[in-house]
Design an enzyme around this catalytic site. Structure first.
Site, PDB file in Angstrom:
ATOM      1  N   ARG A 176      10.359   7.748   6.830  1.00 39.80           N
ATOM      2  CA  ARG A 176      10.634   6.956   8.152  1.00 39.80           C
ATOM      3  C   ARG A 176      10.457   7.974   9.457  1.00 39.80           C
ATOM      4  NH1 ARG A 176      15.326   7.817  11.321  1.00 39.80           N
ATOM      5  NH2 ARG A 176      15.913   6.118  12.602  1.00 39.80           N
ATOM      6  N   ASP A 227      17.005  18.705  -8.058  1.00 39.08           N
ATOM      7  CA  ASP A 227      17.177  19.904  -9.083  1.00 39.08           C
ATOM      8  C   ASP A 227      17.120  21.272  -8.230  1.00 39.08           C
ATOM      9  OD1 ASP A 227      16.756  18.113 -11.090  1.00 39.08           O
ATOM     10  OD2 ASP A 227      14.467  18.829 -11.534  1.00 39.08           O
ATOM     11  N   ARG A 244      16.941  19.354 -15.023  1.00 35.14           N
ATOM     12  CA  ARG A 244      15.866  19.930 -15.654  1.00 35.14           C
ATOM     13  C   ARG A 244      16.164  21.286 -16.484  1.00 35.14           C
ATOM     14  NH1 ARG A 244       9.662  18.976 -13.749  1.00 35.14           N
ATOM     15  NH2 ARG A 244      10.126  16.671 -13.443  1.00 35.14           N
ATOM     16  N   GLU A 252      36.629  24.416 -15.773  1.00 33.61           N
ATOM     17  CA  GLU A 252      37.252  25.409 -16.632  1.00 33.61           C
ATOM     18  C   GLU A 252      36.034  26.443 -17.190  1.00 33.61           C
ATOM     19  OE1 GLU A 252      38.941  22.676 -16.470  1.00 33.61           O
ATOM     20  OE2 GLU A 252      40.517  24.002 -15.048  1.00 33.61           O
ATOM     21  N   ARG A 310      47.601  28.633 -20.371  1.00 30.05           N
ATOM     22  CA  ARG A 310      48.026  28.976 -19.229  1.00 30.05           C
ATOM     23  C   ARG A 310      48.583  27.906 -18.445  1.00 30.05           C
ATOM     24  NH1 ARG A 310      43.077  31.221 -18.529  1.00 30.05           N
ATOM     25  NH2 ARG A 310      42.347  29.137 -17.176  1.00 30.05           N
ATOM     26  N   LYS A 361      47.513  24.296 -18.480  1.00 32.45           N
ATOM     27  CA  LYS A 361      46.756  23.297 -17.673  1.00 32.45           C
ATOM     28  C   LYS A 361      46.842  21.986 -18.724  1.00 32.45           C
ATOM     29  CE  LYS A 361      43.330  25.871 -15.110  1.00 32.45           C
ATOM     30  NZ  LYS A 361      41.969  25.989 -14.433  1.00 32.45           N
ATOM     31  N   GLU A 373      21.755  20.039 -18.180  1.00 37.98           N
ATOM     32  CA  GLU A 373      21.073  19.471 -19.226  1.00 37.98           C
ATOM     33  C   GLU A 373      19.920  20.292 -19.897  1.00 37.98           C
ATOM     34  OE1 GLU A 373      18.620  16.179 -18.089  1.00 37.98           O
ATOM     35  OE2 GLU A 373      17.367  17.399 -16.537  1.00 37.98           O
ATOM     36  N   ARG A 406      35.360  14.810 -25.361  1.00 41.68           N
ATOM     37  CA  ARG A 406      34.451  13.809 -25.036  1.00 41.68           C
ATOM     38  C   ARG A 406      33.462  14.074 -24.211  1.00 41.68           C
ATOM     39  NH1 ARG A 406      37.610   9.145 -25.804  1.00 41.68           N
ATOM     40  NH2 ARG A 406      39.480   9.751 -27.231  1.00 41.68           N
ATOM     41  N   GLN A 431      23.171  10.294 -10.944  1.00 36.00           N
ATOM     42  CA  GLN A 431      23.079  11.406  -9.837  1.00 36.00           C
ATOM     43  C   GLN A 431      22.140  11.010  -8.750  1.00 36.00           C
ATOM     44  OE1 GLN A 431      23.737  15.480 -12.079  1.00 36.00           O
ATOM     45  NE2 GLN A 431      23.121  13.717 -13.317  1.00 36.00           N
TER      46      GLN A 431
HETATM   47  P1  ADP Z   1       8.707  16.900  -9.659  1.00 36.76           P
HETATM   48  O1  ADP Z   1       7.584  16.784  -8.468  1.00 36.76           O
HETATM   49  O2  ADP Z   1      10.042  16.091  -9.205  1.00 36.76           O
HETATM   50  O3  ADP Z   1       8.985  18.288 -10.253  1.00 36.76           O
HETATM   51  P2  ADP Z   1       7.002  16.254 -11.854  1.00 36.76           P
HETATM   52  O4  ADP Z   1       6.933  17.682 -12.208  1.00 36.76           O
HETATM   53  O5  ADP Z   1       7.094  14.940 -12.869  1.00 36.76           O
HETATM   54  O6  ADP Z   1       7.992  15.876 -10.940  1.00 36.76           O
HETATM   55  O7  ADP Z   1       5.612  16.133 -10.992  1.00 36.76           O
HETATM   56  C1  ADP Z   1       5.226  14.977 -10.572  1.00 36.76           C
HETATM   57  C2  ADP Z   1       3.793  14.642 -10.711  1.00 36.76           C
HETATM   58  O8  ADP Z   1       2.892  15.761  -9.946  1.00 36.76           O
HETATM   59  C3  ADP Z   1       3.088  14.771 -12.415  1.00 36.76           C
HETATM   60  O9  ADP Z   1       3.492  13.609 -12.638  1.00 36.76           O
HETATM   61  C4  ADP Z   1       1.496  15.122 -12.093  1.00 36.76           C
HETATM   62  O10 ADP Z   1       1.106  13.968 -11.662  1.00 36.76           O
HETATM   63  C5  ADP Z   1       1.785  16.101 -10.666  1.00 36.76           C
HETATM   64  N1  ADP Z   1       1.761  17.471 -11.385  1.00 36.76           N
HETATM   65  C6  ADP Z   1       2.634  18.182 -11.874  1.00 36.76           C
HETATM   66  N2  ADP Z   1       2.432  19.306 -12.079  1.00 36.76           N
HETATM   67  C7  ADP Z   1       1.225  19.536 -11.633  1.00 36.76           C
HETATM   68  C8  ADP Z   1       0.155  20.570 -11.668  1.00 36.76           C
HETATM   69  N3  ADP Z   1       0.336  21.842 -12.226  1.00 36.76           N
HETATM   70  N4  ADP Z   1      -0.962  20.254 -11.187  1.00 36.76           N
HETATM   71  C9  ADP Z   1      -1.314  18.994 -10.575  1.00 36.76           C
HETATM   72  N5  ADP Z   1      -0.425  18.047 -10.375  1.00 36.76           N
HETATM   73  C10 ADP Z   1       0.684  18.220 -11.033  1.00 36.76           C
HETATM   74  O1  F6P Z   2      13.538  16.213 -11.461  1.00 38.57           O
HETATM   75  C1  F6P Z   2      14.401  15.566 -11.281  1.00 38.57           C
HETATM   76  C2  F6P Z   2      15.142  14.964 -12.670  1.00 38.57           C
HETATM   77  O2  F6P Z   2      16.186  14.009 -12.327  1.00 38.57           O
HETATM   78  C3  F6P Z   2      15.777  15.984 -13.542  1.00 38.57           C
HETATM   79  O3  F6P Z   2      16.889  16.387 -12.948  1.00 38.57           O
HETATM   80  C4  F6P Z   2      15.477  15.166 -14.976  1.00 38.57           C
HETATM   81  O4  F6P Z   2      15.495  16.207 -16.032  1.00 38.57           O
HETATM   82  C5  F6P Z   2      14.345  14.542 -14.799  1.00 38.57           C
HETATM   83  O5  F6P Z   2      14.277  14.050 -13.293  1.00 38.57           O
HETATM   84  C6  F6P Z   2      14.526  13.180 -15.223  1.00 38.57           C
HETATM   85  O6  F6P Z   2      13.337  12.592 -15.332  1.00 38.57           O
HETATM   86  P1  F6P Z   2      12.956  10.829 -15.577  1.00 38.57           P
HETATM   87  O7  F6P Z   2      13.749  10.181 -14.405  1.00 38.57           O
HETATM   88  O8  F6P Z   2      11.614  10.641 -15.618  1.00 38.57           O
HETATM   89  O9  F6P Z   2      13.756  10.353 -16.845  1.00 38.57           O
END
Ligand code: ADP
Ligand code: F6P
Length: 323
Positions: free
Chosen positions: A21, A127, A171, A187, A211, A213, A222, A247, A255
């Site tokens: 926007r 992230d 990630r 904890e 203690r 709790k 993850e 659990r 998220q």
């Molecule tokens: P985020 O941007 O959330 O970290 P990704 O790592 O999945 O998500 O990257 C998103 C997209 O960016 C990938 O699917 C790919 O198309 C592009 N991309 C990722 N790494 C590279 C890279 N080293 N060089 C060029 N394009 C990239």
């Molecule tokens: O990069 C954002 C994120 O939500 C990470 O925290 C997670 O590991 C990943 O994307 C999940 O990716 P997808 O939605 O492609 O399963």
């Protein structure tokens, strides 16, 4: 007239719409023509553009996700894919591109910049692992969601005297788990940055009960060396000796889906506006983020391939406060 395109890429993050926007409305106020690229780099390679006017981005500031759509696009990792994307921009006389996304997306922005595209990145990922911004767009909302869930889990955990293992996204980065763990009063916190012996985690849980709790919450990233499944398996195998069962709750994509909080809306608005200002001033090849509360450009070449380290002070704080 200057024609500017905007895309969102990678994992969606709350606040991406607020950034779109701001890009569109700022661009329109400068007299630019704005194009939205649908579905990230996949749409860019395919030439999936839509015209965007000021009214087209009305009513989206409060919405999570991204109205443009996003994607993970392996084809864009190749040079022919990147050439195809650059060609689509040239064919439409696009003179500037704004890339809203995380680490991978900004690596893609850098690749386009190397092909001569005037590109400005906007730091957006839940992230918060991207150098060039203290906190990226979406991370704070994701934390708020995680925190609400942890607070709720503690209520039922206390009622039954249970142990909950709560897995958060991030990630390979432990930021979300670390901050949610600290602010949720966990904890124990398990993050990839600090390998932890499961016996030590079990000791933290047992000591918490000793203690007085009535519950124990273990927040785990993850990307931890032993993730929630591995840890749960270990604790189940040793349940009798350890003296507790647990659990597992994986918060997962929940998220990512929230309405952006105030901080994310404001940050997205500031960065989206600044991105178009940069392009107007003829500055590009940078990622825009917030550093010490200020919109700050960092050269894309200094961002890619790097990971932002966690704040050591917060790690020490987490260890000290888990008492
Ligand atoms: P985020 O941007 O959330 O970290 P990704 O790592 O999945 O998500 O990257 C998103 C997209 O960016 C990938 O699917 C790919 O198309 C592009 N991309 C990722 N790494 C590279 C890279 N080293 N060089 C060029 N394009 C990239
Ligand atoms: O990069 C954002 C994120 O939500 C990470 O925290 C997670 O590991 C990943 O994307 C999940 O990716 P997808 O939605 O492609 O399963």
């Amino acid at each position: 007239m200057k024609r500017v395109a905007v895309l969102t890429s990678g994992g969606d993050a709350p606040g991406m719409n607020a950034a779109i926007r701001a890009v569109v409305r700022t661009g329109v106020s400068f007299g630019f023509e704005l194009l939205g690229v649908r579905h990230g780099y996949a749409g860019l390679m395919a030439g999936d553009f839509i015209p965007l006017g000021a009214r087209d981005v009305g009513g989206i500031i409060q919405r999570g996700g991204t109205v443009l759509g996003t994607s993970r696009c392996p084809a864009f990792l190749t040079e022919p894919g990147q050439q195809a994307a650059a060609r689509q921009l040239r064919d439409r006389d696009v003179s500037g591109l704004v890339v809203i996304g995380g680490n991978g997306s900004q690596a893609g922005a850098h690749a386009l910049a190397s092909l001569g595209v005037a590109v400005v990145g906007v730091a957006s990922t839940i992230d918060n692992d991207l150098p060039g911004s203290d906190v990226t767009i979406g991370a704070t909302t994701a934390l708020d969601i995680a925190l609400e869930s942890i607070d709720r889990l503690r209520v039922t955990a206390s009622a039954h005297g249970r142990v909950f293992l709560v897995e958060l996204m991030g990630r390979t980065c432990g930021y979300l788990a670390l901050i949610a763990g600290i602010t949720g009063g966990a904890e124990a916190i398990v993050i990839p940055e600090i390998p932890q012996d499961p016996e030590k985690i079990a000791t933290s849980v047992r000591e918490a009960y000793a203690r007085g709790k009535s519950h124990a919450i273990v927040v785990i990233a993850e990307g931890a060396e032993r993730n929630a499944d591995a840890l749960s398996q270990y604790f189940t195998q040793h349940a009798e000796r350890l003296g507790f069962e647990l659990r597992v709750i994986k918060l997962g994509h929940v998220q990512r889906g929230g309405s952006p909080c105030t901080f994310d809306r404001l940050t997205a608005t500031l960065l989206g506006t600044a991105a178009v200002e940069q392009l107007r001033a003829g500055r590009h090849g940078v990622l825009l983020g917030m550093i010490d509360g200020q919109v700050t450009p960092t050269a894309l070449r200094d961002v890619i391939g790097r990971r932002k380290p966690l704040d050591e002070r917060l790690i020490r704080l987490a260890q000290a406060l888990a008492e």
